[in-house]
Design an enzyme around this catalytic site. Structure first.
Site, PDB file in Angstrom:
ATOM      1  N   GLU A 165     -43.332  48.504  99.051  1.00  0.00           N
ATOM      2  CA  GLU A 165     -44.046  47.347  99.602  1.00  0.00           C
ATOM      3  C   GLU A 165     -44.703  46.660  98.406  1.00  0.00           C
ATOM      4  O   GLU A 165     -45.771  47.063  97.957  1.00  0.00           O
ATOM      5  CB  GLU A 165     -45.106  47.799 100.623  1.00  0.00           C
ATOM      6  CG  GLU A 165     -44.537  48.428 101.884  1.00  0.00           C
ATOM      7  CD  GLU A 165     -43.856  47.426 102.810  1.00  0.00           C
ATOM      8  OE1 GLU A 165     -44.055  46.215 102.640  1.00  0.00           O
ATOM      9  OE2 GLU A 165     -43.099  47.870 103.687  1.00  0.00           O
TER      10      GLU A 165
ATOM     11  N   CYS B 193     -51.578  40.640  99.620  1.00  0.00           N
ATOM     12  CA  CYS B 193     -50.149  40.589  99.272  1.00  0.00           C
ATOM     13  C   CYS B 193     -49.456  39.464 100.023  1.00  0.00           C
ATOM     14  O   CYS B 193     -48.563  38.827  99.496  1.00  0.00           O
ATOM     15  CB  CYS B 193     -49.480  41.927  99.548  1.00  0.00           C
ATOM     16  SG  CYS B 193     -49.733  42.523 101.216  1.00  0.00           S
TER      17      CYS B 193
HETATM   18  P1  NAD Z   1     -50.488  48.965  91.342  1.00  0.00           P
HETATM   19  O1  NAD Z   1     -49.015  48.774  91.336  1.00  0.00           O
HETATM   20  O2  NAD Z   1     -51.216  48.808  90.071  1.00  0.00           O
HETATM   21  O3  NAD Z   1     -50.882  50.425  91.866  1.00  0.00           O
HETATM   22  C1  NAD Z   1     -50.528  50.877  93.156  1.00  0.00           C
HETATM   23  C2  NAD Z   1     -50.674  52.383  93.211  1.00  0.00           C
HETATM   24  O4  NAD Z   1     -49.694  52.992  92.377  1.00  0.00           O
HETATM   25  C3  NAD Z   1     -52.021  52.928  92.738  1.00  0.00           C
HETATM   26  O5  NAD Z   1     -52.421  53.965  93.595  1.00  0.00           O
HETATM   27  C4  NAD Z   1     -51.699  53.464  91.356  1.00  0.00           C
HETATM   28  O6  NAD Z   1     -52.561  54.489  90.916  1.00  0.00           O
HETATM   29  C5  NAD Z   1     -50.305  53.990  91.556  1.00  0.00           C
HETATM   30  N1  NAD Z   1     -49.500  54.105  90.343  1.00  0.00           N
HETATM   31  C6  NAD Z   1     -49.629  53.415  89.181  1.00  0.00           C
HETATM   32  N2  NAD Z   1     -48.640  53.757  88.325  1.00  0.00           N
HETATM   33  C7  NAD Z   1     -47.875  54.677  88.956  1.00  0.00           C
HETATM   34  C8  NAD Z   1     -46.703  55.394  88.597  1.00  0.00           C
HETATM   35  N3  NAD Z   1     -46.104  55.219  87.418  1.00  0.00           N
HETATM   36  N4  NAD Z   1     -46.175  56.260  89.492  1.00  0.00           N
HETATM   37  C9  NAD Z   1     -46.754  56.431  90.710  1.00  0.00           C
HETATM   38  N5  NAD Z   1     -47.869  55.774  91.104  1.00  0.00           N
HETATM   39  C10 NAD Z   1     -48.423  54.904  90.235  1.00  0.00           C
HETATM   40  O7  NAD Z   1     -51.034  47.970  92.460  1.00  0.00           O
HETATM   41  P2  NAD Z   1     -52.533  47.633  92.831  1.00  0.00           P
HETATM   42  O8  NAD Z   1     -53.125  46.819  91.726  1.00  0.00           O
HETATM   43  O9  NAD Z   1     -53.250  48.856  93.292  1.00  0.00           O
HETATM   44  O10 NAD Z   1     -52.324  46.709  94.128  1.00  0.00           O
HETATM   45  C11 NAD Z   1     -52.071  45.341  94.064  1.00  0.00           C
HETATM   46  C12 NAD Z   1     -50.601  45.049  94.308  1.00  0.00           C
HETATM   47  O11 NAD Z   1     -50.217  45.606  95.541  1.00  0.00           O
HETATM   48  C13 NAD Z   1     -50.319  43.565  94.420  1.00  0.00           C
HETATM   49  O12 NAD Z   1     -49.124  43.257  93.756  1.00  0.00           O
HETATM   50  C14 NAD Z   1     -50.165  43.371  95.917  1.00  0.00           C
HETATM   51  O13 NAD Z   1     -49.402  42.251  96.280  1.00  0.00           O
HETATM   52  C15 NAD Z   1     -49.505  44.647  96.307  1.00  0.00           C
HETATM   53  N6  NAD Z   1     -49.671  44.921  97.748  1.00  0.00           N
HETATM   54  C16 NAD Z   1     -48.561  44.878  98.536  1.00  0.00           C
HETATM   55  C17 NAD Z   1     -48.709  45.097  99.901  1.00  0.00           C
HETATM   56  C18 NAD Z   1     -47.504  45.087 100.818  1.00  0.00           C
HETATM   57  O14 NAD Z   1     -47.642  45.538 101.936  1.00  0.00           O
HETATM   58  N7  NAD Z   1     -46.360  44.604 100.404  1.00  0.00           N
HETATM   59  C19 NAD Z   1     -49.963  45.373 100.452  1.00  0.00           C
HETATM   60  C20 NAD Z   1     -51.053  45.404  99.607  1.00  0.00           C
HETATM   61  C21 NAD Z   1     -50.892  45.188  98.243  1.00  0.00           C
END
Ligand code: NAD
Length: 502
Positions: free
Chosen positions: A233, A267
């Site tokens: 997502e 998002c």
């Molecule tokens: P992010 O990608 O930085 O992190 C998301 C999660 O992944 C965190 O828990 C982080 O610790 C973990 N993570 C980081 N590196 C990783 C790795 N290598 N392996 C496994 N896990 C890892 O995102 P964010 O800054 O927390 O959230 C914002 C983003 O999320 C925006 O792009 C937003 O659009 C998106 N988002 C999407 C939806 C949806 O439903 N499509 C909903 C909410 C947010």
């Protein structure tokens, strides 16, 4: 365990909580415990699982103010907005629990003429242990979109919340203990990237990831090591279209909420608006009026909180500066709207379509508005994005048609983000917004595998799959296939694409 993690209130800089970080060993221990509990949970009936999840739902509803306060502290968003996301998450939990049996339970399907001596059934069985990796922007609503559906489908869950919102994650798992003391069905592991990697590498059966497309690629690569399936997502760059027959006031109100609520950290937030030239001036007047009324701050009464992620303001600043340097007109806000943590609403017009403010996810309270000649142009521009998460259309007579033509997983017509609040609707994207679905029947099925059973209830008149087969059987079979599938129509109709029809 490898050290600790502080969660910090982004409005004040105060420490909200300190958590022990889970390393690979403790993540594996959580997964092992989940596997143990998944065993009895899977063997339970849909009705039994529903009973537990309904009790949990009541706990969440009763303790909503407490959870909203924690969300407010860890993300900085207004308390009422935190309450809104929790309320919607509770609604999804209710739907998932109530519909899992109907969507996933065993049902008969037609076995067809050739296999009429068989009874065919299909059911959707739980995968086992699901890893959920969540973001910080909606720390309850977003992960619960996976957690609720995975649990209702009969799985156990190990949840890694964002490092910015560990307290909310820990709270959620602890709240289920009120219903099932000592449960290992939903556990939270705390940490940064390393903990997420450890969860992807642990012996789990699926990962439901929500976050940026860049991290999604890394999650997929790690999960590929063990062929663990993933749902991604990802982010978005949602467009809102305003047709010439739209209710312009309604559209401007929705555009303002879609672009600025949660300080633009949504998002499925509105980041681009394409407006028919006949209503452009009226729409822009109304949107800018509304944008000037919205304020970001730490005080009570501010409609927007801070940028939760330190450094996000820099991204917003870069996008605004780039747009302005390339000739964009600042209608509201602009470069001066971007503070260190708090960003005031910005409306930009005349932004080149290839500038980063139009092509990249901004994730701040900014929106670009562009005048279009007609809805053809609007659809083309909206679809030119590499993202395809949500979208919105305002039109009195062409809403459904325009919605279908937008390349995004969800579209609201004469509203904004409404699809996320309807539990029966699948939620997910295309392109860089990811793949797989949470919510709705598709969201339940994501956490299962289809189990097909073909049961022979009488011997076949002519056995086909035996070495005792005779030339007569083969001839009979060939004749049957000819009768069933080989007859030509009396007046064959040429397919549309062969006639050059549009
Ligand atoms: P992010 O990608 O930085 O992190 C998301 C999660 O992944 C965190 O828990 C982080 O610790 C973990 N993570 C980081 N590196 C990783 C790795 N290598 N392996 C496994 N896990 C890892 O995102 P964010 O800054 O927390 O959230 C914002 C983003 O999320 C925006 O792009 C937003 O659009 C998106 N988002 C999407 C939806 C949806 O439903 N499509 C909903 C909410 C947010």
């Amino acid at each position: 365990m490898t050290g600790t993690l502080e969660s910090v209130n982004p409005s004040t800089g105060e420490v909200v909580g300190v958590y022990v970080v889970d390393d690979a060993a403790s993540v594996e221990a959580a997964v092992a415990r989940a596997r143990h509990d998944a065993d009895w949970w899977t063997r339970g009936t849909f009705a039994e699982r529903r009973q537990v999840l309904d009790q949990w739902r009541r706990v969440l509803a009763r303790r909503m103010p407490e959870l909203a306060d924690l969300v407010h502290q860890e993300t900085g968003k207004p308390h009422a907005d935190a309450q809104l996301e929790i309320g919607l998450a509770v609604n999804h939990l209710a739907w998932a629990a109530a519909h899992a049996g109907k969507v996933l339970g065993r049902r008969r399907v037609s076995s067809g003429l050739l296999m009429a001596n068989h009874v065919a059934t299909v059911e959707y069985l739980p995968l086992g242990v699901v890893g959920v990796i969540g973001p910080w922007n909606y720390p309850v609503f977003t992960p619960m979109g996976s957690i609720s559906y995975a649990l209702a489908a009969g799985n156990a869950v190990v949840f890694k919340p964002s490092e910015l919102t560990p307290g909310v994650g820990v709270w959620l798992a602890a709240s289920l203990c009120e219903v099932l003391p000592g449960q290992g069905l939903l556990q939270t592991v705390v940490g940064r990237r390393e903990t997420g990697v450890a969860l992807c590498r642990a012996p789990i059966d699926k990962v439901a990831f929500t976050g940026s497309a860049a991290t999604g690629r890394k999650v997929m690569a790690t999960c590929a090591e063990n062929l663990v399936p993933v749902i991604i997502e990802g982010g978005g760059k949602d467009a809102l279209l305003v047709d010439e027959d739209a209710d312009v006031h309604l559209a401007a109100d929705a555009a303002a909420w879609g672009a600025f609520s949660n300080a633009g950290q949504t998002c499925v937030g509105v980041e681009r608006v394409y407006v028919h030239e006949r209503v452009y001036d009226g729409f822009v007047a109304e949107l800018t009026r509304r944008a000037r009324d919205v304020h970001a701050g730490a005080e009570d009464g501010a409609q927007l909180g801070p940028m939760t992620l330190a450094g996000q303001a820099d991204v917003v600043r870069r996008h605004i500066d780039d747009a302005v340097n390339r000739g964009a007109e600042v209608l509201v806000g602009g470069p001066s709207a971007v503070g260190e943590r708090f960003v005031q609403p910005t409306v930009l017009a005349g932004v080149p379509e290839d500038s980063c403010a139009v092509t990249e996810e901004t994730f701040g309270p900014t929106v670009t508005v562009r005048r279009v000649h007609d809805m053809e142009e609007a659809v083309t521009l909206a679809n030119a994005s590499r993202y395809g998460l949500g979208s919105a259309v305002f039109s009195r007579s062409h809403g459904a048609d325009l919605a279908r033509r937008l390349r995004s997983g969800m579209t609201s017509v004469n509203g904004v983000i409404s699809f996320a609040a309807i539990p029966a609707l699948p939620f997910g994207g295309v392109g860089d917004s990811g793949f797989g679905r949470v919510h709705g029947p598709d969201g339940l099925k994501e956490f299962t595998f289809a189990k097909s059973v073909a049961r022979q209830w009488m011997n076949p008149a002519t056995a086909l799959t035996t070495f005792d087969r005779t030339p007569r059987t083969d001839a009979l079979f060939a004749g049957l296939i000819r009768v069933l599938h080989g007859r030509s129509r009396l007046s064959p109709k040429r397919p549309r694409w062969d006639r050059g029809d549009p």
